[in-house]
Design a protein around this motif. Structure first.
Motif, PDB file in Angstrom:
ATOM      1  N   GLY A 441       0.819  -1.225  -0.007  1.00  0.00           N
ATOM      2  CA  GLY A 441      -0.010  -0.074  -0.076  1.00  0.00           C
ATOM      3  C   GLY A 441       0.973   1.012  -0.042  1.00  0.00           C
ATOM      4  O   GLY A 441       2.144   1.062   0.424  1.00  0.00           O
ATOM      5  N   ASP A 442       0.386   2.329  -0.375  1.00  0.00           N
ATOM      6  CA  ASP A 442       0.932   3.489  -0.345  1.00  0.00           C
ATOM      7  C   ASP A 442       1.689   3.845   1.055  1.00  0.00           C
ATOM      8  O   ASP A 442       2.793   4.225   1.380  1.00  0.00           O
ATOM      9  N   GLY A 443       0.758   3.750   2.097  1.00  0.00           N
ATOM     10  CA  GLY A 443       1.210   3.716   3.572  1.00  0.00           C
ATOM     11  C   GLY A 443       2.359   2.867   3.954  1.00  0.00           C
ATOM     12  O   GLY A 443       3.169   3.450   4.617  1.00  0.00           O
ATOM     13  N   ASP A 444       2.039   1.613   3.534  1.00  0.00           N
ATOM     14  CA  ASP A 444       2.848   0.360   3.986  1.00  0.00           C
ATOM     15  C   ASP A 444       4.143   0.582   3.246  1.00  0.00           C
ATOM     16  O   ASP A 444       5.169   0.378   3.800  1.00  0.00           O
ATOM     17  N   LEU A 466       2.741  -1.052  -6.058  1.00  0.00           N
ATOM     18  CA  LEU A 466       2.022  -0.100  -4.995  1.00  0.00           C
ATOM     19  C   LEU A 466       0.763   0.232  -5.406  1.00  0.00           C
ATOM     20  O   LEU A 466       0.669   1.070  -6.131  1.00  0.00           O
ATOM     21  N   ALA A 467      -0.055  -0.128  -4.535  1.00  0.00           N
ATOM     22  CA  ALA A 467      -1.560   0.177  -4.365  1.00  0.00           C
ATOM     23  C   ALA A 467      -1.896   1.375  -3.928  1.00  0.00           C
ATOM     24  O   ALA A 467      -1.948   1.335  -2.700  1.00  0.00           O
ATOM     25  N   ASP A 468      -1.765   2.891  -4.600  1.00  0.00           N
ATOM     26  CA  ASP A 468      -1.863   3.927  -4.023  1.00  0.00           C
ATOM     27  C   ASP A 468      -3.272   4.690  -3.959  1.00  0.00           C
ATOM     28  O   ASP A 468      -3.633   4.945  -5.181  1.00  0.00           O
ATOM     29  N   ASN A 469      -3.648   4.386  -2.891  1.00  0.00           N
ATOM     30  CA  ASN A 469      -5.113   5.107  -2.802  1.00  0.00           C
ATOM     31  C   ASN A 469      -5.141   6.405  -2.200  1.00  0.00           C
ATOM     32  O   ASN A 469      -6.149   6.893  -1.678  1.00  0.00           O
ATOM     33  N   GLY A 470      -3.948   6.812  -1.635  1.00  0.00           N
ATOM     34  CA  GLY A 470      -3.864   8.245  -1.108  1.00  0.00           C
ATOM     35  C   GLY A 470      -4.455   7.962   0.415  1.00  0.00           C
ATOM     36  O   GLY A 470      -4.952   9.178   1.034  1.00  0.00           O
ATOM     37  N   LEU A 471      -4.614   7.047   0.623  1.00  0.00           N
ATOM     38  CA  LEU A 471      -5.205   6.768   1.967  1.00  0.00           C
ATOM     39  C   LEU A 471      -4.456   5.689   2.974  1.00  0.00           C
ATOM     40  O   LEU A 471      -3.879   4.715   2.533  1.00  0.00           O
ATOM     41  N   TYR A 472      -4.563   5.855   4.332  1.00  0.00           N
ATOM     42  CA  TYR A 472      -4.471   4.928   5.135  1.00  0.00           C
ATOM     43  C   TYR A 472      -5.783   4.032   5.052  1.00  0.00           C
ATOM     44  O   TYR A 472      -6.668   4.466   6.051  1.00  0.00           O
ATOM     45  N   GLY A 473      -5.847   3.495   4.010  1.00  0.00           N
ATOM     46  CA  GLY A 473      -7.279   2.929   3.701  1.00  0.00           C
ATOM     47  C   GLY A 473      -7.916   2.163   4.837  1.00  0.00           C
ATOM     48  O   GLY A 473      -9.134   2.151   5.149  1.00  0.00           O
ATOM     49  N   THR A 474      -7.189   1.186   5.482  1.00  0.00           N
ATOM     50  CA  THR A 474      -7.789   0.228   6.403  1.00  0.00           C
ATOM     51  C   THR A 474      -8.522   1.263   7.732  1.00  0.00           C
ATOM     52  O   THR A 474      -9.528   0.950   8.145  1.00  0.00           O
TER      53      THR A 474
HETATM   54 MG   LIG Z   1      -3.518   3.346   0.871  1.00  0.00          MG
END
Ligand SMILES: [Mg+2]
Ligand SMILES: Cc1ncc(C[n+]2csc(CCOP(=O)(O)OP(=O)(O)O)c2C)c(N)n1
Length: 568
Positions: A441-444, A466-474
């Motif tokens: 993830g982006d954060g990860d 790298l799955a970038d959703n611009g979030l700490y998605g969880t």
């Molecule tokens: Mg993310």
């Protein structure tokens, strides 16, 4: 330098012991506190990887321990070096991985004064490590290192922390080496196996769940033969999908994050659960809702190498203290009943699994992570290794990737963000000829992304998807569920990840559409460089079966509340 009077420095004795116990790779961030040990690596055959952060060094060592069953080794400096390494030590603890961390310590003559970076490592790591100690006398190094290897591997494996005072590493001693350690195998008793056979013979709906550590390729193969003979459905627990070939006709699926509801129903409806190696902890047990505690509603046979785990949470009908390696080979001696009461169930369970994992779910946005995982599963060689840290992105791995071979999935059951990238570097170090793909993830990724420099320095061509959703998605997902619309602390403004990879001397490519991915992947492979494939994921695509807005709307409509899914 080695003396010709038969003496060695503490550092030399230490590094000699590592070689004797079969260590081939060591990961470190140097410190003046252990210069004499570092110097001993100079003339050693052990390959030393110098990292940019102790979190990466410790996670690389943990990944070696996790996948080889032999302790992964890292060296860090005192104080901040040691505390930075605690992330990897905690993973080794939760994942039951053998690991030994050496920490430089202040000189013996200045201990207890809170000298520069001084810590009491027995106190600091006492509750995380399996054993934390300090070596005072170079003549005792062979004894204590031998104990460390045995301790890390025996029973339920785990991390050992050894502080080595700076002056102790310089002191000379005349002392014989220890002989190579052998982990003690833990065999089930004959009575255990005959009781298990009887329980299977009277069962109507049994299922096996597998997890934990102390597995091997041979153990997995033995388990598959047993499952075939008994027509027994077998499910894997959180992040242990690689223990059973996903295309084996008895494979019932993965019990971790977002499991197939049909599999959950199957486990709940079982009259006998054979739990091999795992602890059935929070993630796999769906926040401890699957089995009644302490008395499970079904008969539980719990096989675990650590005596202390048997009866710790669940009271088993039959507790078998055994390592999965030994237990699975003992399974060869069991005979199925003449009439298998549950015949046909493994076929149904496998069909349920195939249907659940077959096709990516539709997602908002132009890049569908599920379709990318399906592409990877169809196109990577079966020996390819997938690594990951923590975040919702991992849900697509668990759902759609099909692990075929032992130790092809390296992920933290501890849910530690940042793990996937160093784990990938460790796997590429051990297996230069195998494809290693880190799904991040982006954060990860940015929790350990500094070690992209290490990948470039050691020419480790891993590919980061790298799955970038611009979030700490969880966390956003939980936030919307618990505090709908009140967004705080979960948005990320990210760097240009392609430029990031290029700046380090690696390769980077952007995939804005799912269809861009195969060419981007092929190009990354062709460059032979550590690579980042930057996927722009729509933040709405928060889970394979849910959108952020959907979760928020449901919570606003009063349907919120903890569902217990998709934790770190
Ligand atoms: Mg993310
Ligand atoms: C070391 C660590 N810190 C914090 C967390 C809590 N946590 C779990 S998932 C997550 C967000 C992950 O974000 P990202 O990697 O971007 O993945 P996404 O969920 O967006 O797919 C956080 C902060 C954790 N599991 N580990």
């Amino acid at each position: 330098m080695r003396g010709n009077d038969g003496t060695r420095t503490g550092g030399e004795i230490l590094v000699d012991q590592l070689a004797i116990h079969g260590v081939r790779h060591v990961f470190c961030v140097p410190g003046e506190s252990y210069l004499a040990a570092l110097d001993a690596f100079h003339d050693s055959k052990i390959a030393l990887t110098v990292c940019r952060h102790e979190n990466a060094a410790s996670m690389m060592a943990e990944a070696v321990g996790k996948t080889t069953g032999r302790p992964g080794i890292c060296f860090v400096t005192r104080g901040p070096g040691a505390t930075n390494a605690s992330a990897g030590i905690h993973i080794a603890r939760q994942d039951s991985s053998p690991m030994i961390v050496f920490v430089g310590q202040v000189g013996r003559h200045m201990r207890e004064r809170e000298a520069f970076q001084e810590l009491d490592y027995r106190a600091v790591f006492g509750s995380i490590a399996k054993w934390a100690t300090e070596i005072d006398d170079p003549a005792r190094i062979p004894e204590l290192i031998s104990r460390a290897f045995h301790t890390a591997c025996n029973g339920r494996p785990g991390p050992v922390v050894i502080a080595v005072p700076e002056d102790m590493l310089i002191e000379r001693a005349m002392v014989p080496d220890a002989s190579p350690y052998e982990p003690a195998e833990i065999w089930p008793g004959l009575t255990d196996m005959s009781r298990l056979q009887k329980m299977l013979w009277t069962s109507k709906r049994p299922i096996a769940l597998v997890g934990g550590s102390r597995w091997s390729e041979a153990a997995c193969a033995a388990l598959m033969r047993f499952a075939e003979r008994f027509a027994l459905p077998v499910a894997t627990t959180f992040r242990r999908g690689h223990l059973f070939d996903a295309l084996h006709p008895c494979y019932a699926g993965d019990m971790g994050i977002g499991p197939n509801p049909k599999l959950l129903a199957r486990v709940k409806g079982a009259d006998l659960v054979l739990l091999i190696g795992g602890r059935m902890s929070e993630m796999s047990s769906q926040s401890y809702t699957l089995f009644d505690i302490p008395e499970p509603q079904m008969k539980l046979v719990h096989v675990h190498p650590g005596a202390e785990e048997l009866g710790r949470v669940y009271h088993p009908a039959l507790a078998i203290q055994a390592a999965p390696t030994a237990f699975c080979s003992a399974l060869e001696g069991l005979q199925p009943p003449n009439e298998i009461a549950w015949r046909g169930e493994s076929d149904i369970a496998h069909a349920d699994y195939l249907a659940w994992s077959e096709k990516a779910t539709p997602q908002p946005g132009t890049v569908n992570l599920g379709e990318i995982l399906v592409w990877l599963r169809e196109n990577l060689p079966s020996g390819a290794i997938i690594t990951n840290g923590a975040g919702n992105f991992a849900a697509w791995i668990h759902r759609f990737y099909r692990f075929r071979k032992f130790a092809t999935h390296v992920g933290p059951t501890s849910g530690s963000m940042g793990y996937g990238f160093p784990a990938a570097l460790a796997m590429k170090t051990l297996h230069p000829d195998r494809a290693v793909v880190c799904i991040a993830g982006d954060g990860d990724f940015l929790m350990t992304g500094q070690d992209f420099a290490t990948a470039v320095q050691y020419k480790l061509p891993v590919i980061v998807v790298l799955a970038d959703n611009g979030l700490y998605g969880t966390i956003r997902m939980h936030q919307e569920r618990e505090y709908p619309g009140r967004v705080i602390g979960t948005a990320l403004h990210n760097p240009d990840f392609v430029a990031y990879a290029l700046a380090f001397g690696g390769h980077g490519a952007l995939a804005e559409k799912t269809a861009d991915f195969p060419a981007a992947f092929a190009e990354a492979v062709a460059t032979g460089k550590p690579s980042i494939i930057h996927l722009r994921i729509d933040p709405e695509a928060i889970a394979p079966g849910a959108t952020l807005t959907g979760i928020r709307d449901k919570a606003l409509a009063g349907g919120g509340g903890k569902s217990g899914t998709h934790r770190g």
